[in-house]
Design a protein around this motif. Structure first.
Motif, PDB file in Angstrom:
ATOM      1  N   GLY A   1     -17.158 -22.853  -1.453  1.00  0.00           N
ATOM      2  CA  GLY A   1     -15.912 -23.210  -2.136  1.00  0.00           C
ATOM      3  C   GLY A   1     -15.265 -22.026  -2.825  1.00  0.00           C
ATOM      4  N   GLN A   2     -16.089 -21.137  -3.364  1.00  0.00           N
ATOM      5  CA  GLN A   2     -15.544 -19.945  -4.034  1.00  0.00           C
ATOM      6  C   GLN A   2     -14.829 -19.031  -3.052  1.00  0.00           C
ATOM      7  N   VAL A   3     -15.379 -18.917  -1.852  1.00  0.00           N
ATOM      8  CA  VAL A   3     -14.725 -18.088  -0.836  1.00  0.00           C
ATOM      9  C   VAL A   3     -13.381 -18.702  -0.450  1.00  0.00           C
ATOM     10  N   TYR A   4     -13.375 -20.024  -0.234  1.00  0.00           N
ATOM     11  CA  TYR A   4     -12.113 -20.697   0.104  1.00  0.00           C
ATOM     12  C   TYR A   4     -11.092 -20.513  -1.011  1.00  0.00           C
ATOM     13  N   LYS A   5     -11.532 -20.636  -2.243  1.00  0.00           N
ATOM     14  CA  LYS A   5     -10.627 -20.518  -3.399  1.00  0.00           C
ATOM     15  C   LYS A   5      -9.995 -19.131  -3.483  1.00  0.00           C
ATOM     16  N   GLU A   6     -10.813 -18.124  -3.302  1.00  0.00           N
ATOM     17  CA  GLU A   6     -10.321 -16.751  -3.425  1.00  0.00           C
ATOM     18  C   GLU A   6      -9.429 -16.394  -2.266  1.00  0.00           C
TER      19      GLU A   6
END
Length: 70
Positions: A65-70
């Motif tokens: 999720g952090q990768v998608y967010k960034e």
């Protein structure tokens, strides 16, 4: 298959060409990364469990999720 030294040299020459500085190129690469993560999301979750014992919820919340967010 190329050996590591020739592959590294090829990548280094591409980097030195300046092509990687183009915003459109960088955006395109990030979209490819996003698509690859989506395609292999379940495998990533399984690997995070196998390596770090992260649950699917934790894997998504702290990694994917952090990768998608960034």
């Amino acid at each position: 298959m190329k050996d590591f030294a020739s592959l590294f040299k090829e990548h280094q020459q591409f980097f030195n060409s300046g092509s990687t500085q183009d915003v459109a190129f960088r955006v395109s690469q990030l979209k490819k990364l996003r698509d690859a993560i989506r395609t292999h999301e379940q495998q990533i979750v399984e690997a995070l469990y196998a390596d770090l014992r992260k649950s699917e919820f934790e894997a998504y919340g702290s990694e994917i999720g952090q990768v998608y967010k960034e």
